[in-house]
Design a protein around this motif. Structure first.
Motif, short mmCIF file in Angstrom:
data_model
loop_
_atom_site.label_atom_id
_atom_site.label_comp_id
_atom_site.label_asym_id
_atom_site.label_seq_id
_atom_site.Cartn_x
_atom_site.Cartn_y
_atom_site.Cartn_z
N ALA A 1 5.43 8.35 13.95
CA ALA A 1 4.09 7.89 14.24
C ALA A 1 3.27 9.04 14.81
O ALA A 1 3.75 9.84 15.60
CB ALA A 1 4.14 6.73 15.23
N SER A 2 2.00 9.11 14.41
CA SER A 2 1.15 10.19 14.89
C SER A 2 -0.05 9.67 15.65
O SER A 2 -0.67 10.42 16.38
CB SER A 2 0.69 11.05 13.70
OG SER A 2 -0.02 10.27 12.77
N SER A 3 -0.45 8.41 15.45
CA SER A 3 -1.61 7.88 16.16
C SER A 3 -1.18 7.31 17.50
O SER A 3 -0.03 6.93 17.68
CB SER A 3 -2.28 6.80 15.32
OG SER A 3 -1.47 5.67 15.25
N GLU B 1 -11.66 -3.12 6.85
CA GLU B 1 -10.80 -2.75 7.97
C GLU B 1 -9.33 -2.96 7.63
O GLU B 1 -8.48 -2.14 7.97
CB GLU B 1 -11.17 -3.56 9.22
CG GLU B 1 -10.37 -3.15 10.45
CD GLU B 1 -10.78 -3.90 11.69
OE1 GLU B 1 -10.44 -3.45 12.78
OE2 GLU B 1 -11.44 -4.96 11.54
N GLU B 2 -9.01 -4.07 6.93
CA GLU B 2 -7.63 -4.32 6.52
C GLU B 2 -7.15 -3.23 5.59
O GLU B 2 -6.01 -2.73 5.71
CB GLU B 2 -7.52 -5.68 5.84
CG GLU B 2 -7.63 -6.87 6.77
CD GLU B 2 -7.53 -8.18 6.02
OE1 GLU B 2 -6.41 -8.70 5.92
OE2 GLU B 2 -8.56 -8.67 5.52
N LEU C 1 0.82 -1.20 0.00
CA LEU C 1 0.00 0.00 0.00
C LEU C 1 0.86 1.26 0.00
O LEU C 1 0.44 2.31 -0.50
CB LEU C 1 -0.93 0.01 1.22
CG LEU C 1 -2.10 -0.99 1.17
CD1 LEU C 1 -2.82 -1.03 2.52
CD2 LEU C 1 -3.07 -0.64 0.05
N LYS C 2 2.05 1.16 0.55
CA LYS C 2 2.95 2.32 0.58
C LYS C 2 3.64 2.54 -0.76
O LYS C 2 3.78 3.66 -1.23
CB LYS C 2 4.00 2.13 1.68
CG LYS C 2 4.88 3.35 1.91
CD LYS C 2 5.81 3.11 3.07
CE LYS C 2 6.56 4.41 3.40
NZ LYS C 2 5.66 5.45 3.92
N GLU D 1 -3.24 3.21 6.93
CA GLU D 1 -2.72 4.01 8.02
C GLU D 1 -1.29 3.59 8.39
O GLU D 1 -0.42 4.45 8.59
CB GLU D 1 -3.63 3.87 9.25
CG GLU D 1 -5.02 4.50 9.07
CD GLU D 1 -5.91 4.26 10.27
OE1 GLU D 1 -5.45 3.56 11.21
OE2 GLU D 1 -7.05 4.76 10.28
N ALA D 2 -1.06 2.29 8.47
CA ALA D 2 0.29 1.82 8.79
C ALA D 2 1.27 2.20 7.69
O ALA D 2 2.42 2.56 7.97
CB ALA D 2 0.27 0.30 8.98
N ALA D 3 0.83 2.14 6.43
CA ALA D 3 1.71 2.50 5.32
C ALA D 3 2.11 3.96 5.39
O ALA D 3 3.23 4.33 5.01
CB ALA D 3 1.02 2.20 3.99
#
Length: 593
Positions: free
Chosen positions: A427-429, A336-337, A321-322, A343-345
């Motif tokens: 990381a921001s979350s 959800e995946e 995805l990145k 988000e992780a990417a």
């Protein structure tokens, strides 16, 4: 006497035996095959043009349709539909022909299937060769289907070569194998080869959904996606799992629908959302939370190795995805995946993702041979949590002062950074941000000002000061210096010296001086080593001392005595004390006759 008193009453006709889904929904024409469009297109053109080969070699993993394709080909070779005037080979088989049903049921006399796993010898192949001379009994073409052909013996392969290259016009060969490398190249060169691909998980999930509709089975979309992923591209495996899921889910559901939670228990896999929670906790450095999540999933029946494998799959998804988001969209992914993977990417750098992949895959291998899988998985999570905080090589160099002024930050790249350069993303979350319990990782201190090295002797002294004793000894005994100047050293290597000394010395000098040094080895022209110079000086001192009359008299008086050291005596007070302190190996007087 009435026989009915002793005999069982007559029963109804026995019910038809249950057919498993893998056999019930086995494709009978090329239109029913899924995921093999390149092969179907090639065969369609070949049949339409009349360019039909005499031998075909089908290869691929288990369950992708090799044997099924072989039977469809046999049906195409012998397709006849007299009522419509069709009497030629074709892959357009909308209706059952004269021989189709018998071929589908594997009971046609002219379509011979042989399992090479149980018929490996030359005698079995010789029987095929002898029978190939005779024309078909009923059909147009005699077809030999040899499954797992790689298991034939070398003699059997050799015996088949001539007939395979020049078969009778009424004979076709179809080989199927899962290990193409074990098939001799002489056989492969005589066949038209088709590599059957693994079925995409999204396409497989859609195929399973259609079958469930035909069977009247209610199943959640997430459960279908789980089966498609577990099958790893094999249609037969997916249908076998679906059979098992129908039996398992119907018994555990009040309405008969198959739930994803029931399927997780059956497959021993973890909840995907909980796997992502675990991934976020580990990459955020919260080891305590990660261990608790893993233990909770383990108590729920999940296999620790499978959990790590699911984490590795999510790492792969985030990486795709990145880097290539257009290739990562699949119907087998839940919303959800896709959301959390994106988000992780966005929050993790490529180096962090690749490092996580390596640690997880190595951990899976460790767990497979471990007697304590849960404990081993815990240690993998600890290793991953600490590695997640490690700076990339570029960040480490910037922190040491080799990059942008101020040491640089892992969250931002310098303006001059090239496109595509690996840059860690902060990381921001809350899930990705390091909490208070985050494992402490020592940050490299800024580099101290470099030490000046003005001469080779100063370099040797610096090595001793840095406690690099092995390097100091090598510099004294193996280096015959040719040139020494600031930033450059050339030397000849003494006999027995290691050629790795130049690279090691270059690294140490760069570390100690914060400057780049060029260290090279030349073939000749070097001065004596420091050790050789000391030994030469000691020899000269001993030679001069031996010429002294007093010392010569002592040596003559004590035969066998040698001078082993020459030392200057401290605190000189008298002329007698100015004489050198001479030590001898043997100070005992000679024996009298």
């Amino acid at each position: 006497m009435d026989d009915g008193l002793f005999n069982d009453p007559p029963s109804d006709a026995p019910a038809a035996a249950y057919r498993v889904l893998a056999r019930k929904y086995r494709p009978s024409s090329f239109a029913d095959l899924i995921g093999q469009e390149p092969m179907v297109r090639t065969l369609e053109n070949a049949f339409d043009l009349g360019r039909i080969h005499q031998a075909y070699l089908l290869t691929g993993v288990r369950g992708v349709g090799k044997t099924t394709t072989a039977r469809i080909l046999a049906r195409a070779f012998n397709y006849e539909l007299p009522e419509k005037g069709i009497d030629k080979p074709t892959i357009h088989m909308d209706e059952l022909g004269a021989h189709c049903q018998a071929i589908i049921d594997s009971r046609h006399v002219d379509v011979l299937e042989m399992d090479a796993a149980s018929h490996t010898g030359i005698d079995d192949v010789r029987e095929i060769i002898d029978n190939a001379r005779y024309r078909p009994v009923m059909a147009r073409t005699k077809v030999y289907i040899i499954d797992e052909v790689h298991m034939l013996s070398k003699a059997a392969f050799n015996g088949l070569l001539k007939t395979l290259e020049e078969p009778p016009e009424h004979v076709k060969f179809i080989f199927a194998t899962t290990e193409i490398d074990k098939v001799p190249v002489t056989v492969r060169s005589r066949c038209q080869r088709f590599d059957l691909r693994r079925i995409d998980a999204g396409l497989l999930a859609e195929h399973l959904r259609r079958i469930c509709e035909k069977e009247g089975v209610e199943i959640e979309a997430e459960a279908l996606a789980m089966i498609a992923r577990a099958a790893e591209g094999s249609v037969r495996d997916s249908l076998s799992l679906l059979d098992q899921a129908i039996a398992y889910g119907s018994a555990h559901s009040a309405d008969g629908a198959i739930k994803a939670d029931d399927l997780r228990l059956m497959l021993g896999v973890a909840d995907k959302s909980r796997v992502i929670d675990l991934f976020e906790a580990v990459m955020g450095g919260d080891v305590a939370k990660a261990i608790a999540l893993l233990e909770d999933q383990y108590n729920g029946g999940a296999d620790p190795a499978q959990v790590l494998l699911e984490m590795a799959e999510f790492t792969h998804l985030a990486t795709r995805l990145k880097l290539a988001p257009e290739t990562a969209q699949s119907a087998a992914l839940t919303p959800e995946e896709q959301r959390r993977g994106g988000e992780a990417a966005g929050k993790l750098s490529v180096p962090a993702l690749t490092r996580a992949w390596q640690i997880l895959m190595k951990g899976v291998d460790e767990l497979r041979g471990s007697q304590r899988p849960l404990q081993a998985a815990d240690m993998v999570l600890v290793r991953l949590a600490y590695a997640a905080d490690m700076p990339t090589p570029g960040d480490a160099l910037r922190q040491l002062g080799y990059g942008a002024p101020g040491g640089g930050s892992s969250s931002q790249a310098p303006a001059s950074a090239p496109r595509g350069a690996p840059v860690a993303i902060a990381a921001s979350s809350p899930a990705m941000r390091a909490p208070a319990a985050r494992p402490a990782v020592a940050t490299p201190a800024p580099a101290a000002p470099g030490v000046a090295v003005a001469s080779f002797e100063a370099l040797v002294a610096l090595a001793e000061e840095k406690r690099e004793i092995r390097l100091k000894i090598a510099l004294e005994s193996d280096v015959r210096l040719v040139r020494f100047e600031q930033g450059r050293i050339e030397f000849e290597l003494a006999p027995g010296g290691s050629r790795e000394l130049a690279s090691m010395l270059m690294q140490k000098l760069q570390l100690w001086t914060n400057e780049r040094w060029m260290v090279s080895i030349v073939a000749s022209g070097g001065a004596p080593t420091l050790k050789e110079k000391r030994e030469e000086k000691a020899r000269e001192e001993r030679s001069g001392l031996e010429a002294d009359p007093v010392v010569a008299s002592v040596l003559a008086h004590f035969p066998g005595a040698q001078i082993v050291a020459v030392r200057a005596k401290e605190n000189v007070r008298t002329d007698a004390e100015d004489a050198p302190d001479v030590q001898y190996d043997d100070m005992s007087p000679p024996e009298e006759d």
